[in-house]
Design an enzyme around this catalytic site. Structure first.
Site, PDB file in Angstrom:
ATOM      1  N   CYS A 133       0.856  -1.068  -0.115  1.00  0.00           N
ATOM      2  CA  CYS A 133      -0.124   0.062   0.077  1.00  0.00           C
ATOM      3  C   CYS A 133       0.766   1.323   0.055  1.00  0.00           C
ATOM      4  O   CYS A 133       0.959   1.957  -0.825  1.00  0.00           O
ATOM      5  CB  CYS A 133      -0.805   0.032   1.196  1.00  0.00           C
ATOM      6  SG  CYS A 133      -2.052  -1.408   1.343  1.00  0.00           S
TER       7      CYS A 133
HETATM    8  N1  SAJ Z   1       6.774   2.183   8.771  1.00  0.00           N
HETATM    9  C1  SAJ Z   1       7.901   2.845   9.090  1.00  0.00           C
HETATM   10  N2  SAJ Z   1       7.738   3.596  10.119  1.00  0.00           N
HETATM   11  C2  SAJ Z   1       6.266   3.786  10.683  1.00  0.00           C
HETATM   12  C3  SAJ Z   1       5.305   3.286  10.067  1.00  0.00           C
HETATM   13  C4  SAJ Z   1       5.476   2.093   9.107  1.00  0.00           C
HETATM   14  O1  SAJ Z   1       9.059   2.780   8.698  1.00  0.00           O
HETATM   15  O2  SAJ Z   1       6.292   4.885  11.343  1.00  0.00           O
HETATM   16  C5  SAJ Z   1       7.141   0.968   7.522  1.00  0.00           C
HETATM   17  C6  SAJ Z   1       6.922  -0.177   7.794  1.00  0.00           C
HETATM   18  O3  SAJ Z   1       7.833  -0.800   8.419  1.00  0.00           O
HETATM   19  C7  SAJ Z   1       6.398  -0.864   6.520  1.00  0.00           C
HETATM   20  C8  SAJ Z   1       5.719   0.252   5.768  1.00  0.00           C
HETATM   21  O4  SAJ Z   1       6.352   1.538   6.362  1.00  0.00           O
HETATM   22  O5  SAJ Z   1       7.502  -1.328   5.951  1.00  0.00           O
HETATM   23  C9  SAJ Z   1       4.377   0.306   5.726  1.00  0.00           C
HETATM   24  O6  SAJ Z   1       3.822   0.034   7.202  1.00  0.00           O
HETATM   25  P1  SAJ Z   1       2.374   0.467   7.517  1.00  0.00           P
HETATM   26  O7  SAJ Z   1       2.318   0.599   8.811  1.00  0.00           O
HETATM   27  O8  SAJ Z   1       1.967   1.637   6.939  1.00  0.00           O
HETATM   28  O9  SAJ Z   1       1.519  -0.874   6.946  1.00  0.00           O
HETATM   29  P2  SAJ Z   1       1.045  -1.194   5.721  1.00  0.00           P
HETATM   30  O10 SAJ Z   1       1.508  -1.176   4.577  1.00  0.00           O
HETATM   31  O11 SAJ Z   1       0.199  -2.570   6.101  1.00  0.00           O
HETATM   32  O12 SAJ Z   1      -0.293  -0.033   5.778  1.00  0.00           O
HETATM   33  C10 SAJ Z   1      -1.710  -0.303   5.840  1.00  0.00           C
HETATM   34  C11 SAJ Z   1      -2.428   0.768   5.163  1.00  0.00           C
HETATM   35  N3  SAJ Z   1      -3.877   0.368   5.396  1.00  0.00           N
HETATM   36  C12 SAJ Z   1      -4.571   0.554   4.320  1.00  0.00           C
HETATM   37  O13 SAJ Z   1      -4.287   0.811   3.341  1.00  0.00           O
HETATM   38  C13 SAJ Z   1      -6.131   0.090   4.095  1.00  0.00           C
HETATM   39  C14 SAJ Z   1      -2.415   1.818   5.879  1.00  0.00           C
HETATM   40  O14 SAJ Z   1      -3.051   2.911   5.631  1.00  0.00           O
HETATM   41  C15 SAJ Z   1      -2.464   1.976   7.366  1.00  0.00           C
HETATM   42  O15 SAJ Z   1      -2.209   3.149   8.185  1.00  0.00           O
HETATM   43  C16 SAJ Z   1      -1.505   0.887   8.008  1.00  0.00           C
HETATM   44  O16 SAJ Z   1      -1.759  -0.464   7.562  1.00  0.00           O
HETATM   45  C17 SAJ Z   1      -1.616   0.519   9.400  1.00  0.00           C
HETATM   46  O17 SAJ Z   1      -1.712   1.673  10.193  1.00  0.00           O
HETATM   47  O18 SAJ Z   1      -1.357  -0.513  10.009  1.00  0.00           O
END
Ligand code: SAJ
Length: 436
Positions: free
Chosen positions: A274
């Site tokens: 995403c």
């Molecule tokens: N990450 C960081 N720092 C952060 C947060 C995440 O480096 O502070 C990295 C994670 O390690 C990963 C990437 O970013 O590699 C994405 O992480 P994510 O927490 O955004 O997880 P996703 O990709 O599963 O995003 C989903 C998304 N959900 C939808 O699109 C419906 C996002 O909108 C959500 O906010 C996120 O999950 C969530 O909050 O878990």
């Protein structure tokens, strides 16, 4: 009776036959929610193994236990097929197919186009069709509508077309399909009304908006916001590294501000299907509209540079121990794109392994959720190994994905040198620990 009145009656009486195209982590939960709300639901997917599993009542999605799906299949509430012709007898169609990026960072619309081409063959008046796949603003009215609308079949009168962004967060125990507010926007006000009525039968909160483009843009804002703020956290980390400041302490202290701040954390890079992808659907479209998405490009550059920064950190840490990276053994802890899941799509761990390989390191990894990495031109074929044995023999351990299941105390005890990219060793002090 108009098509609008007829479909409204079917939806309100739950006699409408619901169809969901694409039975992945978005589609299958949607099938279950509408079946549990009392509708007969038919799932459609081109992947026969998914269709067969559902027909056996077996779930392959972590958020949908088999014991929830099986009774719905047994009772006949849920059916699955790969045959699109069944849609001629369906009243509503939700399209939940992938929207990846091509290697050129251009949107890959092939899944949406193929699904719509199949659906258009059996499309009939009185249908509600809703696109849920994350995509650029304009997809629904520019690309999808012309595939269904004709002189005799007009949106808002003979059928109803909407966009509603999927907001599924796999593994999130607090927010699942039913209790995540559902934004929906239609080609016409009647379309929006029909889409909102439909979702209100099965979901807790519906948020109607004025058009499909607004609904498409909502999702892109949500995930672009996240990507850019992660990029900011990574840039702050680069600054703190240069100035000898503990960035984790800075963020934790800033997070005590009770308003106007939301913590994001630096890391080894940006993974997943995403966050690294969705913003480039927006920047691709804005470029066509003649406006540069400068924040997205900059954040993309910063996030994309983190794997290189981490490998440089490993090389410098080994150097401080009088060891060249070339020929040294480096053990990678965690390869999934984020903790406690098994998905490696766009995972920065793959970039880090690739860069370490190119610089001549001997690499091993441990990930309890990813027993095997297939050779894909970026990484060689590898199998996950025991973390403590590997930590004891490696010249350097690098924590890339901070799965909760790792015994970090044991790993610190056994390792000679650890580079921690996730602050997994917070509160542990040792000269062998090097932090991002
Ligand atoms: N990450 C960081 N720092 C952060 C947060 C995440 O480096 O502070 C990295 C994670 O390690 C990963 C990437 O970013 O590699 C994405 O992480 P994510 O927490 O955004 O997880 P996703 O990709 O599963 O995003 C989903 C998304 N959900 C939808 O699109 C419906 C996002 O909108 C959500 O906010 C996120 O999950 C969530 O909050 O878990």
């Amino acid at each position: 009776m108009t098509h609008f009145e007829d479909l409204k009656r079917k939806i309100e009486s739950k006699t409408a036959h619901v169809g969901v195209v694409g039975l992945g982590y978005v589609g299958l939960p949607l099938v279950v929610e509408f079946a549990q709300a009392g509708f007969n639901v038919t799932g459609i997917d081109i992947d026969q193994t998914k269709v067969d599993a559902i027909s056996r009542g077996e779930s392959y999605i972590q958020d949908i236990p088999t014991e929830v799906l099986a009774p719905l299949v047994k009772s006949g509430k849920v059916k699955a097929t790969s045959d699109f012709s069944v849609t001629s007898s369906l009243d509503t169609l939700n399209i939940c197919v992938p929207t990846p990026l091509r290697k050129t960072k251009d949107p890959d619309m092939s899944f949406i186009v193929n699904a719509c081409q199949e659906l258009a063959k059996h499309f009939h008046a009185g249908t509600l069709v809703i696109l849920e796949s994350t995509t650029y603003p304009g997809t629904t009215d520019e690309l999808m509508l012309p595939m269904f609308q004709t002189a005799e079949l007009r949106a808002g009168e003979h059928f109803f077309m909407c966009f509603s962004p999927e907001r599924v967060d796999p593994g999130n125990a607090n927010f699942q399909t039913k209790n995540i507010p559902k934004v929906v926007g239609g080609i016409t006000p009647a379309c929006t009304e029909m889409g909102a009525l439909f979702y209100s039968q099965a979901l807790d909160t519906v948020v109607p908006v004025g058009s499909t483009r607004v609904a498409e843009m909502v999702k892109l804002l949500e995930n672009t916001f996240r990507m850019i703020n992660i990029g900011l956290a990574n840039e702050i980390a680069l600054m703190c590294d240069r100035m000898g400041i503990n960035v984790w302490e800075v963020i934790d202290a800033a997070a005590t501000k009770p308003f106007g701040f939301m913590p994001f954390y630096p890391g080894p890079g940006l993974g997943g299907h995403c966050i690294p992808i969705d913003p480039f659907y927006l920047s691709w479209k804005t470029k066509q509209a003649g406006i540069e998405a400068r924040f997205i490009e900059l954040a993309g550059h910063i996030n994309g540079s983190m794997p290189h920064f981490i490998v440089d950190k490993i090389q410098n840490a080994l150097n401080d121990h009088r060891k060249p990276l070339k020929g040294s053994s480096v053990h990678v802890l965690g390869v999934a794109y984020k903790r406690d899941i098994d998905d490696v799509r766009e995972s920065p761990a793959l970039d880090i392994i690739h860069l370490l390989d190119k610089r001549g390191a001997k690499i091993s990894y441990t990930d309890p959720y990813v027993p095997k990495l297939r050779a894909d031109g970026v990484v060689p074929e590898m199998c996950s190994v025991d973390p403590e044995t590997a930590a004891a023999s490696a010249d350097c351990v690098v924590i890339v994905t901070d799965h909760k299941s790792f015994d970090y105390g044991k790993i610190v005890e056994k390792a000679r040198l650890i580079v921690d990219t996730r602050n997994a060793l917070k509160g542990r002090e040792s000269t062998k620990i090097v932090r991002l």
